[in-house]
Structures are given as structure tokens and as C-alpha cells.
Design an enzyme around this catalytic site. Structure first.
Site, PDB file in Angstrom:
ATOM      1  N   SER A  25       0.826  -1.210   0.000  1.00  0.00           N
ATOM      2  CA  SER A  25       0.000   0.000   0.000  1.00  0.00           C
ATOM      3  C   SER A  25       0.856   1.255   0.000  1.00  0.00           C
ATOM      4  O   SER A  25       1.971   1.261   0.555  1.00  0.00           O
ATOM      5  CB  SER A  25      -0.858  -0.010   1.271  1.00  0.00           C
ATOM      6  OG  SER A  25      -1.449   1.244   1.482  1.00  0.00           O
TER       7      SER A  25
ATOM      8  N   TYR B  41      -1.796   0.199  10.319  1.00  0.00           N
ATOM      9  CA  TYR B  41      -2.062  -0.469   9.034  1.00  0.00           C
ATOM     10  C   TYR B  41      -0.843  -0.362   8.110  1.00  0.00           C
ATOM     11  O   TYR B  41      -0.349  -1.365   7.590  1.00  0.00           O
ATOM     12  CB  TYR B  41      -3.306   0.142   8.361  1.00  0.00           C
ATOM     13  CG  TYR B  41      -3.441  -0.287   6.930  1.00  0.00           C
ATOM     14  CD1 TYR B  41      -3.773  -1.600   6.612  1.00  0.00           C
ATOM     15  CD2 TYR B  41      -3.187   0.598   5.874  1.00  0.00           C
ATOM     16  CE1 TYR B  41      -3.860  -2.011   5.291  1.00  0.00           C
ATOM     17  CE2 TYR B  41      -3.265   0.197   4.563  1.00  0.00           C
ATOM     18  CZ  TYR B  41      -3.609  -1.108   4.263  1.00  0.00           C
ATOM     19  OH  TYR B  41      -3.676  -1.516   2.961  1.00  0.00           O
TER      20      TYR B  41
ATOM     21  N   LYS C 214       2.053  -3.332   6.586  1.00  0.00           N
ATOM     22  CA  LYS C 214       2.459  -3.563   5.193  1.00  0.00           C
ATOM     23  C   LYS C 214       3.976  -3.439   5.060  1.00  0.00           C
ATOM     24  O   LYS C 214       4.619  -4.228   4.363  1.00  0.00           O
ATOM     25  CB  LYS C 214       1.747  -2.561   4.281  1.00  0.00           C
ATOM     26  CG  LYS C 214       0.245  -2.759   4.206  1.00  0.00           C
ATOM     27  CD  LYS C 214      -0.088  -4.063   3.504  1.00  0.00           C
ATOM     28  CE  LYS C 214      -1.563  -4.389   3.541  1.00  0.00           C
ATOM     29  NZ  LYS C 214      -1.871  -5.697   2.915  1.00  0.00           N
TER      30      LYS C 214
END
Ligand code: UDP
Length: 328
Positions: free
Chosen positions: A118, A142, A146
Site C-alpha cells: 500500500s 495499518y 504492510k
């Protein structure tokens, strides 16, 4: 022969489009999903190996079959706000379960791994468009999940011969051009589906997070990339690895940005309906402008986005929203 692709998270938004994309090209594939957030009917008849990604026996059954030469991993939690409140949930699924998956791949000699990463790995950009060598300083759990996975991939490559590509999606959007699939997050937090729900009547009012950003119209700018183009990039990344290409990260975006107001205008144009909007404070963790420099995907992988016009992306998403809202 181990030429089949295991699509982990094939019941989710991007995973289900990938499964369809592979089926249309008669490429052998199967799905591993526990349907914690995905949908069974999104598989459209694809083979299912049901189970939990954190369960070693499930992974051994799937990867020990000798059928799979590649894993495409789409199964992660994606809500930035939730990741702040419940980091344990995010580190457990997005990191620990991914490690379990990579360990099972190493045990069974499955070599190729395409990871859904991402733009969240970059955090607040120092410059736009953002190239892959831009500093990676995620600003929420988040994004950190990643980045953590990306950082361990070179170690697995050295020790176990893993060949990998980390595809850093900017704003995934749109839907299957043939109308069979689309975005179905509950709760939905993304701009385009919410703007279209405000058009269909499924949402009373779209909340716009901030009109005081340092951008021409005061709203945030994002690089929206069509889900079918993301699927093209996955297949090209696999071909790149098969040809002995370098394992690395690639940005996936169109290299152009649209503001929240421009997206709302597109939703109005495409649907012919007026979405009710209310302006609110900025959303914590948002950056003013996120636009990809996707030169590497274009030159190294030969990626050419086919649906880069905002109205096309929104039109495909609108066809899906009409279906969901019972208007089609
Ligand atoms: N956004 C908004 N209202 C919403 C959802 C999103 O104004 O209900 C804005 C958000 O602040 C960001 C842009 O739309 O500037 C894209 O947000 P989204 O959640 O779709 O993707 P993100 O950029 O966070 O990955």
C-alpha cells in the site's frame, strides 16, 4: 505441475477481481479464504480451499499439494482508523498470518509471492509523485503492517529462494467492467463507494473530511487506480518473476490525482443524481496529496493502465452500486 496460483483472500474486493481475471485467461487458480470479510458469491464458481490463514494445517494442506507455483496474497485488514484502535488485530492478521503463509511456502518450496502492499507505507510524503525509493515512514499501524511484511521479504529471498513483488496500491477503485463484481466493504470507508451510496440513496449524506487542505480546491488529492488495472499488474509481476526479474516493490497508480470535490463531481455526472454532502474536520492520518510515480511498473513490468479516466472508474463503480442498491 506447479503452475497454479493460490489467491489468498480471493473472496475480497481486489482478490475476487483477480480470481475472475485469471479465470478469463484460463489460468489455473484456487482461492484460500475464511470469509471473515470476503464473500462466497464473489468467487463466481472458482475452486475454494476454505480455511484460516493462521492455521498451519490448512496452509500445509494447500501448499503441500504441489500444485501451486505462486501465491497472491490479498487477505488483510485495511481500515486505517480501526488499526489505530485495534493494532493487535492488524499485527496478528496482516503480519503474523503473513509470516505463517511465507513459512508454509518455504516448507513446501512454493517460490513466488505477490504481496498486496500500500501507499500507506510512505506516510506523509516529502514529495509527489512518490517514487518507490521515497522514505517509508508509515503514520498508522495499518501502514506499518504492510511495511513490516515488505521488510522481511528480502530475508526470505536470501534464505529460501523466495521471488517476490510488493505492489504498493494507491487508491484502488472501480469494479469489474462486466458488472459481476465490485467493492463490498462493511463498513465502507472509501470515498468513491460512499459518494455513490449518497447518489443511490443508501447513504443519507457523504461527509467530506476537510476543505482546508493546501490543495487548489481545499480537499485531498488521491491517485485512483482501477481494480482491473491492478489485476493486470499482478499478472505482469508474476511473468516478471518467472522470467527471472528482480524481486522488488512497485507503485501502482495512474500518476495523476483527483480531489475529493472532483470525485463528487464525477459521481454526480456519471449517476445523474445529486449526492448530499457535508463538510467536516480533517480525518486524522490523511495526507493532503498522494500520487504515485509508477514509472517502474510501466517500464520494468510493461504495465499500461487501461481504465485511467476518473469517469470510467466511477461509471464501473456506479454500475455495481446500482446493483447493490436494487436500482439496476
Ligand atoms: N474521504 C472523505 N469522506 C469519506 C471518505 C473519504 O472525504 O467518507 C476522503 C479522505 O479524507 C481522503 C480521500 O477521500 O482524502 C480518499 O479516502 P479513502 O478512504 O477512499 O482512501 P485513502 O486515501 O484513505 O486510502
Amino acid at each position: 505441475m506447479s503452475n497454479s496460483i493460490l489467491v489468498v483472500g480471493g473472496g475480497g474486493y481486489i482478490g475476487s477481481h483477480m480470481v475472475r481475471h485469471l479465470a478469463e485467461r484460463s489460468l489455473p487458480a484456487a482461492v484460500l479464504d475464511d470469509f471473515s470479510t470476503g464473500y462466497r458469491d464473489a468467487l463466481l464458481g472458482a475452486e475454494l480451499l476454505e480455511g484460516d490463514l493462521g492455521d498451519a494445517a490448512t496452509l500445509d494442506r494447500a501448499l503441500g499439494s504441489g500444485r501451486f507455483g505462486c501465491v497472491m496474497h490479498f487477505a488483510s485488514f485495511i481500515q486505517v482508523g480501526e488499526s489505530v484502535g485495534q493494532p493487535a488485530k492488524y499485527y496478528a492478521n496482516n503480519v503474523a498470518n503473513t509470516i505463517a503463509l511465507l513459512n508454509a511456502m518455504a516448507r513446501h518450496g512454493v517460490r513466488r509471492f505477490i504481496f498486496s502492499s500500500s501507499a500507506a507505507v510512505y506516510g506523509e510524503p516529502e514529495r509527489v509523485p512518490i517514487p518507490e525509493d521515497h522514505p517509508t515512514r508509515p503514520v498508522n499501524p495499518y501502514g506499518r503492517t504492510k511495511l513490516m511484511v515488505e521488510e522481511l521479504l528480502p530475508d526470505y529471498a536470501r534464505a529460501y529462494g523466495l521471488q517476490w513483488a510488493a505492489l504498493r496500491y494507491f487508491n484502488a477503485a472501480g469494479a469489474d467492467p462486466a458488472g459481476r463484481l465490485g467493492e463490498r466493504h462493511e463498513p465502507e470507508t472509501h470515498l468513491i463507494p460512499l459518494a455513490l451510496r449518497a447518489c443511490s440513496g443508501r447513504l443519507a449524506k457523504l461527509t467530506v473530511f476537510g476543505e482546508d487542505w493546501p490543495t487548489p480546491d481545499g480537499t485531498c488529492i488521491r491517485d485512483y487506480v482501477h481494480v482491473s488495472d491492478l489485476c493486470d499488474a499482478h499478472l505482469l509481476a508474476l511473468r516478471h518473476l518467472e522470467a527471472g526479474g528482480e524481486s522488488r516493490a512497485f507503485n501502482l497508480g495512474n500518476g495523476g490525482g483527483f480531489s475529493v470535490r472532483q470525485v463528487i463531481d464525477a459521481a454526480r455526472r456519471v449517476s445523474g443524481r445529486e449526492p448530499a454532502c457535508a463538510f467536516a474536520a480533517r480525518r486524522p492520518g490523511d495526507a493532503a496529496v498522494l500520487v504515485a510515480d509508477a514509472t517502474a511498473a510501466r517500464t520494468v513490468l510493461g504495465w499500461k493502465p487501461r481504465f485511467d479516466a476518473l469517469d470510467t472508474i466511477v461509471a464501473h463503480a456506479w454500475a455495481w452500486e446500482k446493483k447493490m442498491a436494487g436500482l439496476a
